[in-house]
Structures are given as C-alpha cells and as structure tokens.
Write an enzyme that holds these catalytic residues in place. Structure first.
Site, short mmCIF file in Angstrom:
data_model
loop_
_atom_site.label_atom_id
_atom_site.label_comp_id
_atom_site.label_asym_id
_atom_site.label_seq_id
_atom_site.Cartn_x
_atom_site.Cartn_y
_atom_site.Cartn_z
N GLU A 146 4.19 1.90 -3.16
CA GLU A 146 3.55 1.61 -1.88
C GLU A 146 3.60 0.12 -1.57
O GLU A 146 3.15 -0.71 -2.37
CB GLU A 146 2.08 2.05 -1.89
CG GLU A 146 1.87 3.53 -2.16
CD GLU A 146 0.40 3.89 -2.20
OE1 GLU A 146 0.06 4.97 -1.71
OE2 GLU A 146 -0.41 3.08 -2.72
N CYS A 147 4.12 -0.24 -0.41
CA CYS A 147 4.11 -1.60 0.10
C CYS A 147 4.63 -2.59 -0.95
O CYS A 147 5.82 -2.60 -1.23
CB CYS A 147 2.71 -1.98 0.58
SG CYS A 147 2.70 -3.38 1.73
N GLY A 148 3.78 -3.42 -1.54
CA GLY A 148 4.24 -4.35 -2.55
C GLY A 148 4.91 -3.66 -3.71
O GLY A 148 5.84 -4.20 -4.33
#
Length: 427
Positions: free
Chosen positions: A318-320
């Site tokens: 997720e994301c990072g």
C-alpha cells in the site's frame, strides 16, 4: 446502553492544534489513573500515533465515509463499556466536508469542545466561539479552549470575551516547546519524536488546574456489537513490515487480521531484518522516500520478497509499501534509488499533492473502502488491473496485480470488508 464521559475536540480550521490539545487532555486524565480511549476522525495515521502515546491505548479511526457509521457505533459502544473517558479529535474545520466533524459529533451525541488558536486575536475570540456553538443549533456543545496564548493576561482577555454561560476549558501557551513537529504528510511519527513524553507531560501540566482536568458529563451510546468474522485465515501467518519507513497501520486492520484467525509477525526491512517465514506479506504505507538510500541497500530483503511472490504467495503493498516494489524511487531532490524491481518503472516524489480522499475498490474478493494521500506518482508501463472509484464516481487510484501481488497507492480499511482481506491474504 453503555455510558461514558466524552468530548469531541474540534476547531474552526486545520492547523489550529487539535492533535496537541487532544493529546494533552488524554495524558492529563491518563496520568490520573483513568482509562482514556481516543478516536481520530478521518483516515489519519499520524495523529493516532500521538494519541496512543498520550493515552497508553491504540487510537481508532472514526469516519462516516471510509469506516462507516456501523463501524463507529460498535467501537464507541465498546470504548464506553471499557473506559473512563472517550476523546474524539475532529478533522479540518468542524463544519468542513461531507460528512463533517459536526455530523459525527451530532450522530453520536458527543459534546464539542471548540479549540481555537488565539495567537492572532483578542476579543474576536468570543465571537468565533459563539459562532461555532450556534452555527448549527442542534450541535451538542461543551465549551471552548484557547491554544497558542501569549500569557496569563491574554488568556484572561479571551475568557472574558466569551458569552455568558459558555464553559472555559483553559488555555495552552504559544511556546514552541509545546508544539509537535511536522513534515509533508503531517506530524512526525510518534517514535520519531525523542522527547514526546516530556512534551505531553508539559502540556498536561498546563491544563491540570483547568476545567479540562475534570471529567465531562457522561454520554449514552447506543448498544452495538462487533460483527462476527469467520476465521478464514486460521493457520496462516502474515508478515507485516513495521518501522519508520512502513508505519501507516490502522489498529483496526490488525484487529481484523486477528479476528480472521491470522497469526501476525512484524519485522523491520529498514533494520535489515529477514523476511519471516510466512504465508503472506503486508507492506503498509509510510515514508520510504525518507529512507530510500537505506532501503536500496537491503538487497536480501528484495530478493526474498521476489522469491515469495514467485512462489505464488500473497503480497499486499500500500502506497509507500508499493513505492519500494518498482525498479527505482526518485526522491524530492531528484536522486534515484534502486528498489525491489518487482514492478517495472519508478515512483517519483513531487512538491504538490498527487491525491487525497476516500475511495472504494471493487476487488474480485469483495468491495472495500480505503483512503489515498500521497505526493508521489508512478511511471510504469504496467496496465492497471483495476481502478478504485472516488465518491463522485470518477476514476481513482490504479491497482496493479501480478499473480498474488496487489499494489496501489490506496490504504485499505480492512474492517470495511473482512472477506476481501481474507481473499487478498488467503491461500
């Protein structure tokens, strides 16, 4: 019907110091031996870390969009049954957004403590307080607290400006030592603030002789119970990255994994810890861009992660967490850092915000809600397997899938659809 004293800490705008004030009140009551449960409105990760440190308990999100009213109702009912005080930190200005913080306070009957940054005002403070109290007549209202006050004389002037009968909860000084440090995504993570405990104690000391030290009147919360979750992940071990680079984890997500029967094992890629023996991996969001040089050196970790995916095992990034899966990460200075290479292309940091808001994702495993907030963007030849949807129906974040690898800038809220989570991490 569970009953518990409760306050909703709100402000006229963002940047007024809601987190500081909420954390100060939480620490003030916690050190008196009271059990304090803090909630944060909206899909925030960073403020809840501060509140967990202040109260000694995990801080849960309360959001009518991403989380839903039913989720909030049973979490508040559980908190009321188990605690001496409930504090809810609002989001943005109290009437901002749809739904707004005021909508949440009204729905659950939680009195609002209006926190106003008074560093650039005098008697107008009373007018702002009156407006917040009366703008929506049916808003439950407890009183007002001033932040960033110049001194005792300024505080006395502010208190005198209030309309008759409005409760004065005290004031916090303007001193920089009482403010919490920030960066591009918000506050620093709690573990990064070396003197956080000392700051919280100083904040609590300031409010010790004010109305904020007393328990507010009790609130009756409707009886509600956590939904039954079949243990579809029983016997499966999920390795979860958790450190300064991968720290954006909702406590409710961890609870959902436990309810699903999963065994959770935490590890730190940043510290060079090996990928644990596991059936699935979760790489949450965080700040990989701040630790890109160190992550670029973790070749064994990236090789183990590649082998994990090649073996057909699930990976949610997720994301990072996703940013490290591409071939490179280019930081805000333009420096490129070699990453995992599980996905083609690179992610780049930029000065302006790339995306913000709640979105919904229709996975084959089920419909689940989430939130996006990032300054990076991906340059990749990989076509999205799916696309999330914004509340207005327009396209949202791209979802990339290769085998059992699922990656996106979207942070998923696991309680929104445990079946989808079971599908993502299941055999």
């Amino acid at each position: 019907m569970p009953t518990c004293p409760a306050l909703f800490i709100a402000a006229p705008a963002s940047g007024q110091g809601k987190t500081t004030v909420t954390a100060a009140i939480a620490r003030l009551h916690a050190r008196q031996g009271r059990r304090v449960q803090v909630f944060k409105c909206g899909p925030d990760f960073l403020d809840p870390m501060i509140h967990a440190a202040a109260s000694g308990q995990p801080c849960y999100n309360l959001d009518l969009g991403m989380c839903g009213a039913a989720d909030g109702a049973w979490r508040l009912a559980r908190a009321a049954a188990d605690n001496d005080l409930i504090l809810v930190e609002g989001v943005m200005g109290i009437f901002d957004g749809e739904p707004s913080g005021a909508d949440i306070a009204r729905r659950f009957g939680i009195p609002v403590l209006a926190m106003i940054a008074a560093d650039a005002m005098a008697q107008t403070f009373g007018a702002v307080a009156l407006g917040l109290a009366r703008y929506q007549p049916d808003l439950p209202f407890a009183g007002v607290l001033a932040n960033r006050v110049a001194g005792p004389g300024h505080a006395a002037l502010l208190e005198k400006s209030l309309p008759p009968g409005m409760n004065w909860y005290g004031a916090l000084p303007r001193a920089a030592a009482t403010r919490l440090p920030e960066r591009h995504l918000g506050l620093f993570q709690a573990a990064e603030i070396a003197d956080l405990d000392e700051r919280l104690e100083r904040l609590a000391d300031v409010l010790a002789d004010t109305l904020a030290a007393d328990l507010p009147p009790p609130v009756d919360f409707a009886a509600a119970f956590a939904p039954a979750i079949p243990p579809r992940l029983a016997g499966r071990t999920i390795a979860i990255a958790r450190d300064a680079a991968y720290g954006f984890i909702y406590p409710a997500n961890l609870e959902t994994l436990t309810a699903l029967g999963a065994r959770r094992v935490f590890f730190s890629p940043l510290a060079g810890e090996d990928l644990p023996a596991c059936d699935a991996v979760w790489l949450p969001g965080g700040y990989p861009e701040l630790h890109a040089p160190a992550l670029a050196q973790k070749r064994r970790f990236w090789a183990d992660l590649k082998a994990h995916v090649a073996a057909g095992k699930p990976l949610l990034a997720e994301c990072g967490g996703m940013m490290g899966l591409f071939e490179a990460l280019r930081d805000k200075e333009g420096q490129s850092h070699a990453m995992g290479g599980l996905l083609p292309g690179e992610t780049r940091m930029q000065a302006r915000l790339a995306a913000l808001g709640t979105q919904t994702l229709d996975l084959p495993e089920g419909r689940i809600s989430g939130h996006t907030f990032h300054y990076a963007y991906a340059e990749t030849p990989l076509a999205p397997a799916l696309t999330a949807v914004k509340p207005d129906g327009s396209p949202g974040e791209a979802i990339y899938r290769q085998g059992r690898l699922t990656a996106s800038f979207l942070h998923l809220y696991f309680p929104a659809c445990p079946d989808a989570v079971a599908g993502l991490f299941g055999a």
